[in-house]
Design an enzyme around this catalytic site. Structure first.
Site, PDB file in Angstrom:
ATOM      1  N   CYS A 156       7.226 -37.768  -4.889  1.00  0.00           N
ATOM      2  CA  CYS A 156       5.726 -38.244  -5.059  1.00  0.00           C
ATOM      3  C   CYS A 156       5.068 -38.189  -3.640  1.00  0.00           C
ATOM      4  O   CYS A 156       3.978 -38.877  -3.646  1.00  0.00           O
ATOM      5  CB  CYS A 156       5.716 -39.877  -5.398  1.00  0.00           C
ATOM      6  SG  CYS A 156       6.717 -40.901  -4.059  1.00  0.00           S
ATOM      7  N   TYR A 181      11.209 -34.649 -11.961  1.00  0.00           N
ATOM      8  CA  TYR A 181       9.904 -34.714 -12.268  1.00  0.00           C
ATOM      9  C   TYR A 181       9.348 -34.510 -10.614  1.00  0.00           C
ATOM     10  O   TYR A 181      10.043 -34.877  -9.591  1.00  0.00           O
ATOM     11  CB  TYR A 181       9.370 -35.777 -12.852  1.00  0.00           C
ATOM     12  CG  TYR A 181       9.135 -37.177 -12.001  1.00  0.00           C
ATOM     13  CD1 TYR A 181       8.434 -37.414 -11.010  1.00  0.00           C
ATOM     14  CD2 TYR A 181      10.341 -37.929 -12.277  1.00  0.00           C
ATOM     15  CE1 TYR A 181       8.618 -38.596 -10.726  1.00  0.00           C
ATOM     16  CE2 TYR A 181      10.298 -39.231 -11.670  1.00  0.00           C
ATOM     17  CZ  TYR A 181       9.589 -39.488 -10.739  1.00  0.00           C
ATOM     18  OH  TYR A 181       9.558 -40.676  -9.987  1.00  0.00           O
ATOM     19  N   GLU A 219      12.885 -42.320   1.964  1.00  0.00           N
ATOM     20  CA  GLU A 219      11.736 -41.648   2.679  1.00  0.00           C
ATOM     21  C   GLU A 219      12.084 -41.882   4.298  1.00  0.00           C
ATOM     22  O   GLU A 219      11.259 -41.569   5.139  1.00  0.00           O
ATOM     23  CB  GLU A 219      10.446 -42.453   2.376  1.00  0.00           C
ATOM     24  CG  GLU A 219      10.555 -43.915   2.412  1.00  0.00           C
ATOM     25  CD  GLU A 219       9.094 -44.611   2.145  1.00  0.00           C
ATOM     26  OE1 GLU A 219       8.154 -44.148   2.378  1.00  0.00           O
ATOM     27  OE2 GLU A 219       9.223 -45.596   1.443  1.00  0.00           O
ATOM     28  N   GLY A 278      -8.440  -7.311   4.658  1.00  0.00           N
ATOM     29  CA  GLY A 278      -9.239  -7.632   5.859  1.00  0.00           C
ATOM     30  C   GLY A 278      -8.633  -8.235   6.862  1.00  0.00           C
ATOM     31  O   GLY A 278      -9.234  -8.444   7.865  1.00  0.00           O
ATOM     32  N   SER A 317      12.829 -42.168  -5.973  1.00  0.00           N
ATOM     33  CA  SER A 317      11.648 -41.065  -5.894  1.00  0.00           C
ATOM     34  C   SER A 317      11.597 -40.810  -4.362  1.00  0.00           C
ATOM     35  O   SER A 317      11.329 -41.518  -3.375  1.00  0.00           O
ATOM     36  CB  SER A 317      10.433 -42.036  -6.042  1.00  0.00           C
ATOM     37  OG  SER A 317       9.232 -41.053  -6.064  1.00  0.00           O
ATOM     38  N   ARG A 351       4.730 -48.809  -6.912  1.00  0.00           N
ATOM     39  CA  ARG A 351       5.106 -49.064  -5.565  1.00  0.00           C
ATOM     40  C   ARG A 351       4.942 -50.646  -5.068  1.00  0.00           C
ATOM     41  O   ARG A 351       3.749 -50.896  -5.082  1.00  0.00           O
ATOM     42  CB  ARG A 351       5.239 -47.980  -4.366  1.00  0.00           C
ATOM     43  CG  ARG A 351       5.675 -48.316  -3.147  1.00  0.00           C
ATOM     44  CD  ARG A 351       5.431 -47.023  -2.295  1.00  0.00           C
ATOM     45  NE  ARG A 351       4.055 -47.113  -1.772  1.00  0.00           N
ATOM     46  CZ  ARG A 351       3.372 -46.387  -1.024  1.00  0.00           C
ATOM     47  NH1 ARG A 351       3.985 -45.246  -0.812  1.00  0.00           N
ATOM     48  NH2 ARG A 351       1.991 -46.479  -0.761  1.00  0.00           N
ATOM     49  N   ARG A 393      -3.519   2.933   8.628  1.00  0.00           N
ATOM     50  CA  ARG A 393      -3.975   1.547   7.890  1.00  0.00           C
ATOM     51  C   ARG A 393      -2.530   0.730   7.884  1.00  0.00           C
ATOM     52  O   ARG A 393      -1.716   1.136   7.763  1.00  0.00           O
ATOM     53  CB  ARG A 393      -4.428   1.821   6.486  1.00  0.00           C
ATOM     54  CG  ARG A 393      -5.705   2.383   6.395  1.00  0.00           C
ATOM     55  CD  ARG A 393      -6.122   2.408   4.922  1.00  0.00           C
ATOM     56  NE  ARG A 393      -7.499   2.766   4.716  1.00  0.00           N
ATOM     57  CZ  ARG A 393      -8.026   4.118   4.402  1.00  0.00           C
ATOM     58  NH1 ARG A 393      -7.111   5.055   4.592  1.00  0.00           N
ATOM     59  NH2 ARG A 393      -9.128   4.265   4.274  1.00  0.00           N
ATOM     60  N   HIS A 452     -16.146  -7.772   2.445  1.00  0.00           N
ATOM     61  CA  HIS A 452     -15.086  -8.637   2.956  1.00  0.00           C
ATOM     62  C   HIS A 452     -15.658 -10.107   2.731  1.00  0.00           C
ATOM     63  O   HIS A 452     -14.306 -10.669   2.159  1.00  0.00           O
ATOM     64  CB  HIS A 452     -15.166  -8.603   4.656  1.00  0.00           C
ATOM     65  CG  HIS A 452     -14.250  -9.366   5.124  1.00  0.00           C
ATOM     66  ND1 HIS A 452     -14.502 -10.638   5.650  1.00  0.00           N
ATOM     67  CD2 HIS A 452     -12.830  -9.330   5.375  1.00  0.00           C
ATOM     68  CE1 HIS A 452     -13.316 -11.410   6.117  1.00  0.00           C
ATOM     69  NE2 HIS A 452     -12.372 -10.522   6.329  1.00  0.00           N
ATOM     70  N   LYS A 459       0.677  -1.331  -0.021  1.00  0.00           N
ATOM     71  CA  LYS A 459      -0.083  -0.052   0.058  1.00  0.00           C
ATOM     72  C   LYS A 459       0.955   1.148  -0.249  1.00  0.00           C
ATOM     73  O   LYS A 459       0.716   2.185  -0.917  1.00  0.00           O
ATOM     74  CB  LYS A 459      -0.869   0.061   1.083  1.00  0.00           C
ATOM     75  CG  LYS A 459      -2.072   1.100   1.154  1.00  0.00           C
ATOM     76  CD  LYS A 459      -2.859   0.841   2.200  1.00  0.00           C
ATOM     77  CE  LYS A 459      -3.761  -0.355   2.170  1.00  0.00           C
ATOM     78  NZ  LYS A 459      -4.815  -0.635   3.216  1.00  0.00           N
ATOM     79  N   MET A 476      -5.712  -7.343   8.657  1.00  0.00           N
ATOM     80  CA  MET A 476      -5.208  -6.519   9.747  1.00  0.00           C
ATOM     81  C   MET A 476      -6.075  -5.192   9.993  1.00  0.00           C
ATOM     82  O   MET A 476      -7.191  -5.257   9.399  1.00  0.00           O
ATOM     83  CB  MET A 476      -3.855  -6.059   9.387  1.00  0.00           C
ATOM     84  CG  MET A 476      -2.935  -7.440   9.547  1.00  0.00           C
ATOM     85  SD  MET A 476      -1.341  -7.250   9.123  1.00  0.00           S
ATOM     86  CE  MET A 476      -1.424  -6.579   7.521  1.00  0.00           C
ATOM     87  N   ARG A 514      -3.939  -1.297  -5.839  1.00  0.00           N
ATOM     88  CA  ARG A 514      -3.350  -2.720  -5.808  1.00  0.00           C
ATOM     89  C   ARG A 514      -3.670  -3.519  -6.842  1.00  0.00           C
ATOM     90  O   ARG A 514      -4.739  -3.586  -7.287  1.00  0.00           O
ATOM     91  CB  ARG A 514      -3.361  -3.273  -4.293  1.00  0.00           C
ATOM     92  CG  ARG A 514      -4.682  -3.625  -3.979  1.00  0.00           C
ATOM     93  CD  ARG A 514      -4.929  -4.170  -2.693  1.00  0.00           C
ATOM     94  NE  ARG A 514      -6.417  -4.330  -2.245  1.00  0.00           N
ATOM     95  CZ  ARG A 514      -6.915  -4.540  -0.880  1.00  0.00           C
ATOM     96  NH1 ARG A 514      -5.835  -4.379   0.021  1.00  0.00           N
ATOM     97  NH2 ARG A 514      -8.082  -4.741  -0.837  1.00  0.00           N
TER      98      ARG A 514
END
Length: 875
Positions: free
Chosen positions: A832, A852, A746, A102, A765, A618, A93, A456, A23, A104, A337
Site C-alpha cells: 500500500c 494485490y 514496514e 533529443g 500489507s 489502518r 548519431r 524537440h 536506431k 543525446m 523507430r
C-alpha cells in the site's frame, strides 16, 4: 575471442537491438529489407560500456573497427574520407536501445575541412551548399564535442541575416556562408584555445567519444531516471554517409509519423522543409510545411515515401517515426523507430491495430507504457469556463491536454518554482533544447514561439504527457527581460496563462479544469488488461469521494485508509487535542467518545461507496505531537479555545517532542500505551460494518490493520484489544460478521520475523514507504536535499521512494512473503505504499506472489495495465 565492436548496417538486423541500439538495429533491418538507406556502421553499446570501464578511454579494437568501417564506406560510395576533390562526409548519431529523443548528441557533415569544402563546392557546383554545410559542422562540433554554447554562433548568423536583409538562412549567399565559416572558426579558437581540427579521422574519433560521453550528460541522466532506463545499457553510435537536403530546391528534409502521434488517427502526419538539413526541422529553426505539400512539389517522391512508410508500419506492426532526406529528388530514409505518442493516441493506435488484424490484444497491451495513462487521468479545461474565455494567440496543438499556471522563461526558473514553491508552471521559450529537460519535466505546459509538430518541444512533451503549444508566432518573447508580448498584452514572469494543447490556443487566464472519464478506447483497452492480469488493484482512499473516484478508475477495493487523515477536520481536531491533553484515562475516553460517532460515519460512507469490495483500515499511525500546534500564535489561540493555560499546552508539546518521531512513539506503540485509542477505532470500524450490513445488505469483511508492528507479542497485544471489542459487538448485534486483523510490514524486523507475526496476523500489507526509509536509513522528507548528488554520481539511478529498490527493500518483502506463507499458507498479501502505482514495482509484486497492490486513485489504471503486462512478460 576478439570482441566485435563495429557492425556494418548490412551485418545486423532488428533482433540485435541490445547490441546495436534501437536506431542501429532498425537501420540494419531496413537495409535487409532493401530500403533506400544511406549506408554506414554502428559502434556497439558494448563499446560504450567498455569506454566507461576503461576510465573513458576508447579501446584500440574499437578504433580499428571504426577505421575498417570508414574504408568500407569509401568503397561503397566511391568517395574518400577527407579527400579534397571527392570527399566522403558522414553523420554521427547516438542510438540507445530505448528511444531517447533529443537527449543525446548528433554531428552532421563530418569530414569537411578547409580543403574538402572546396572539393565539395567544385563537385556540386554549389558554393552556397558547401559552405552552409561547413558552417553547420563547425557549430555542431563545437557544441557537441567541445561544449561551446551554440548561441555564440547563432548570434553571428543573426547579424549576417540582418546585414544582408535576409528573412531566413537560405536567403544568404555562398560568400555569406564562407564569411560565416571564417567567423565560426575564430569563435571556436577563442572558446577552445585551439584551431578547428582539419584531420577528418580526428573529427570522427572526437565525435564518437562525445556521443559516448553524452550517455552520461545531466539531461540524459534525468531522462533515464524518468523512464527507468539503466545506465548499464549504454548507447550505440551510428556513423552514416551524408545525404543532403540543403543542395537546392529539389532537396529537402523531414520527419513524419505513419499515424497522428497526438490523436492516433490513421493518417500520415509529418513536416518537411525544402533546401534544409534535418536539424532545422527538429530544432524548430524554420517553420516547416505539412507533408501533404510534398505531393504537390515532388509527386513521385511522395508516392515512394508513402509506399515505404506503409511497408515500415506493416513490418514493425506499430506507428513509425521516420526521418528522411531528399537529395536531388532521390529519397533516403535516415531512421525509423516506434513513434512517441500521447496516451490518447497510444490507446487509439493499440485498439485500431487489433481491429485491423495487425496485432493481437496481448500484443496491443504491450504497446502502451502504463505511465502514459496518467495523461488521461488528470483534468481538462471546463468547457463552460472555456466558452467565456478569449484566446489571445494560437500555435500548433503539439501535445494535447490542458494546463494553467505561472509563466517562467528558463528551465532553471521553472524547476525552482515547482520544487521550492510548488507552483503550477508554464515554461515559455523561443524553442526548447535538450538542456531544458528538467524545466520541461517541472512544467504543466510548454509554449514555444518556433518549431513544428515534430520539434524537440513537441516530441518530448508528448512523451512526458505534458500539454504543449508549439510554433506560436503570435507571441514575441524577451527571455532576457522575462516577459512576452502578444497584441496589446504583456505577460511577465509569474503571470498566469492557460494552454490548450488540443487546439493550440493560448489564454491570459487561470482557467478552471474538470476531471476526465474512462470511456471509448480507454475502456476497451483496460478491459483487455483486466482479462489478463491476476494481481488485484486496490486504492489508497481516506474519504468516500476518493473511494468513488477510484472505483470509476477500476479499483477493486481499498488497500489503505489512513484514519489520522480524518482527525484534522476543524470539528474533530479539538476532540483529538482533548484526548492528548487528558491527564487520566477517564478524560481520554471522554474525548475518544466524542470522536467515535464521527469515525463511525466516515467508515459507513467508505463501506457504502465500496459496496462489498474489501476495505483495509489502518489504526492511528502518526505521533501525537502532529495534532498539536507548533508556532506561538497558534499555541495561544488553541490554549484559549481549550480553556488551558499556555504554559500547560507548551509543557505537553514539549513532553511529546521526539528527536526522531519517524522511529518514535507512533503506530502500534500508541495503542500499547493508550489501548483505549485502538479500542475506539476498532469499535467504530465494526459498528460501521454492522450498520451497513443491516441497512444495505452488504456483506462487509473489515480488514483492520495494526501499523508499525515489529514483534509478534506487540501485534498480539493490540489485536487482542480489537478482537475483544469486535467479538462483543458482533455477539450483541446478533448479526454474523467476519473480520480480519493484520499488520503493515514496514520495519525490517517485521520482515525478518514474518513467520512469527503471521501466526497471529491474517494479512500483511507492505508499507514500502517506511520500509524504504528504515532500510536505507534516511527520511523521504529530507532525502531530496542530497539524492540529486547520488543520481549525478550514479550511486543511485532512481528515487527509491518512487520505484521500489528490488535489490534491498525488495529482498525484505520477498523474505516476509516466504516466511509469512510458511506459517500461514493462506495469508493475504498486498502493498500500500506509493510503489503500488509504479509499473516496475507492480511487476516485482506480481513476481514475489502478492495478491494485490494499492495506489492513489489516479494511478489505478496504471497499476491495472502494469499488472497485465507483468503476466505477459513473465510467461
Amino acid at each position: 575471442m576478439v570482441t566485435k565492436f563495429v557492425y556494418m548496417f548490412s551485418e545486423g538486423d532488428a533482433s540485435m537491438r541490445n547490441l546495436l541500439g534501437g536506431k542501429g538495429a532498425n537501420l540494419a533491418e531496413m537495409t535487409k529489407l532493401g530500403m533506400p538507406i544511406p549506408q554506414g556502421f554502428t559502434v556497439t553499446t558494448e563499446a560504450c560500456n567498455d569506454y566507461y570501464d576503461k576510465g573513458r578511454v576508447v579501446d584500440d579494437g574499437v578504433i580499428k573497427g571504426i577505421e575498417d568501417g570508414i574504408e568500407k564506406l569509401e568503397a561503397i560510395s566511391n568517395k574518400k574520407f577527407g579527400d579534397k576533390n571527392n570527399p566522403l562526409l558522414v553523420s554521427v548519431r547516438s542510438g540507445s536501445r530505448a528511444s531517447m529523443p533529443g537527449m543525446m548528441d548528433t554531428v552532421l557533415n563530418l569530414g569537411l575541412n578547409d580543403a574538402s569544402v572546396e572539393g565539395l563546392k567544385n563537385k556540386t557546383g554549389n558554393m552556397k551548399f558547401a559552405y552552409d554545410s561547413y558552417r553547420r559542422f563547425i557549430q555542431m562540433f563545437a557544441d557537441v564535442v567541445k561544449e561551446v554554447n551554440k548561441e555564440f554562433f547563432e548570434e553571428e548568423l543573426v547579424k549576417m541575416k540582418e546585414l544582408k536583409g535576409a528573412a531566413s538562412d537560405m536567403d544568404l549567399t555562398g560568400e555569406d556562408f564562407k564569411k560565416l565559416v571564417s567567423t565560426f572558426k575564430k569563435i571556436y579558437k577563442e572558446k577552445t584555445g585551439a584551431d578547428f581540427p582539419q584531420e577528418p579521422k580526428e573529427q570522427l574519433m572526437e565525435s564518437i567519444t562525445a556521443v559516448f560521453r553524452s550517455w552520461d550528460n545531466p539531461r540524459a541522466i534525468v531522462y533515464r531516471r524518468m523512464h527507468d532506463i539503466p545506465s548499464s545499457w549504454g548507447t550505440a553510435v551510428n556513423v552514416q554517409m551524408m545525404v543532403f537536403g540543403n543542395m537546392g530546391d529539389t532537396c529537402g528534409t523531414g520527419v513524419a509519423f505513419t499515424r497522428n502521434p497526438a490523436t492516433g488517427e490513421n493518417l500520415i502526419f509529418g513536416e518537411y522543409l525544402i533546401n534544409a538539413q534535418g536539424e532545422d526541422v527538429v530544432a524548430g529553426v524554420r517553420t516547416p510545411n505539412p507533408i501533404a505539400v510534398l505531393e504537390r512539389d515532388m509527386p513521385e517522391v511522395y508516392k515512394e515515401f508513402m509506399d515505404i512508410t506503409t511497408n515500415l508500419e506493416n513490418h514493425y506492426q506499430d506507428m513509425q517515426d521516420v526521418e528522411f532526406t531528399i537529395e536531388n529528388k532521390k529519397l533516403y530514409f535516415l531512421q525509423t523507430r516506434n513513434g512517441k505518442r500521447t496516451a490518447q493516441a497510444a490507446l487509439k493506435i493499440a485498439v485500431d491495430l487489433v481491429a485491423e488484424g495487425m496485432v493481437t490484444e496481448e500484443e496491443a497491451i504491450m504497446k502502451v507504457d502504463p505511465k502514459q495513462l496518467d495523461q488521461l487521468l488528470h483534468p481538462m479545461f471546463d468547457v463552460k469556463v472555456l466558452d467565456n474565455a478569449t484566446p489571445v494567440a494560437k500555435g500548433l496543438p503539439a501535445s494535447p491536454g490542458a494546463a494553467a499556471g505561472q509563466v517562467y522563461f528558463t528551465a532553471e526558473a521553472a524547476k525552482e518554482a515547482k520544487d521550492k514553491r510548488d507552483e503550477r508552471v508554464i515554461l515559455v521559450r523561443q524553442e526548447t533544447s535538450p538542456e531544458d529537460i528538467e524545466g520541461m519535466a517541472a512544467a504543466r505546459g510548454i509554449l514555444t514561439v518556433r518549431g513544428g509538430m515534430t520539434s524537440h518541444a513537441a516530441v518530448v512533451a508528448r512523451g512526458m504527457g505534458t500539454c504543449c503549444v508549439a510554433g506560436c508566432g503570435d507571441i514575441v518573447v524577451n527571455e532576457k527581460e522575462k516577459y512576452f508580448t502578444v497584441g496589446s498584452y504583456t505577460v511577465k514572469e509569474g503571470d498566469f496563462i492557460s494552454l490548450d494543447g488540443t487546439t493550440g490556443k493560448v489564454y491570459i487566464d487561470d482557467i478552471k479544469t474538470v476531471s476526465p472519464e474512462i470511456s471509448g478506447d480507454f475502456a476497451t483497452f483496460m478491459a483487455w488488461s483486466d482479462k489478463i492480469r491476476t494481481l488485484k488493484v486496490r486504492t489508497n482512499a481516506d474519504t468516500p469521494k476518493d473511494a468513488i473516484k477510484a472505483v470509476e478508475f477500476g479499483a477493486e477495493g481499498i488497500g489503505l485508509t489512513r484514519t489520522e487523515h480524518m482527525f484534522f477536520n476543524d470539528t474533530r481536531i479539538t476532540s483529538v487535542r482533548k484526548m492528548i491533553l487528558a491527564e487520566t484515562e477517564e478524560a481520554r475516553r471522554a474525548a475518544l467518545n466524542e470522536l467515535l460517532p464521527m469515525q463511525r460515519e466516515d467508515f459507513i460512507g467508505i463501506y457504502e461507496a465500496m459496496e462489498e469490495k474489501p476495505v483495509t483500515i489502518r489504526l492511528l499511525d502518526p505521533p501525537l505531537h502532529e495534532f498539536l500546534p507548533q508556532d506561538e500564535k497558534s499555541i495561544v489561540k488553541i490554549a484559549k479555545e481549550m480553556n488551558v493555560t499556555v504554559e500547560k499546552l507548551k509543557a505537553k508539546i514539549e513532553s511529546l517532542h521526539e528527536f526522531n518521531p519517524m522511529m518514535g512513539h507512533r503506530g502500534c506503540r500508541l495503542a500499547i500505551t493508550f489501548p483505549e485509542i485502538a479500542e475506539m477505532q476498532g469499535r467504530a470500524i465494526i459498528e460501521a460494518a454492522l450498520e451497513v450490513k443491516k441497512t444495505k445488505g452488504f456483506n462487509i469483511i473489515p480488514e483492520i490493520m495494526v501499523p508499525l508492528a515489529g514483534e509478534a507479542r506487540e501485534f498480539k497485544y493490540v489485536k487482542d484489544v480489537i478482537t475483544n471489542v469486535a467479538d462483543t459487538l458482533i455477539k450483541e448485534s446478533g448479526i454474523e460478521l467476519d473480520y480480519m486483523v493484520g499488520t503493515m510490514i514496514e520495519i525490517p524486523r517485521a520482515a525478518l520475523l514474518a513467520d512469527e507475526i503471521a501466526k497471529e496476523a491474517a494479512f500483511f500489507s507492505f508499507g514500502t514507504n517506511d520500509l524504504t526509509q528504515m532500510t536505507f536509513g534516511f527520511s523521504r522528507d529530507d532525502a531530496g536535499g542530497f539524492l540529486d548528488d547520488y543520481y549525478t554520481k550514479q550511486i543511485y539511478e532512481f528515487d527509491p521512494f518512487a520505484k521500489l529498490d528490488q535489490e534491498g527493500v525488495g529482498q525484505l518483502v520477498k523474505m516476509a512473503v516466504e516466511k509469512g506463507k510458511s506459517t500461514r499458507p493462506n495469508i493475504k498479501l498486498g502493498i500500500c505504499g506509493e510503489h503500488g502505482g509504479d509499473p516496475s514495482s507492480v511487476d516485482f509484486c506480481y513476481r514475489v506472489g502478492l495478491h494485490y497492490v494499492s495506489c492513489s486513485p489516479f494511478r489505478v489504471p496504471i497499476a491495472r495495465l502494469a499488472a497485465a503486462q507483468s503476466v505477459l512478460m513473465n510467461k
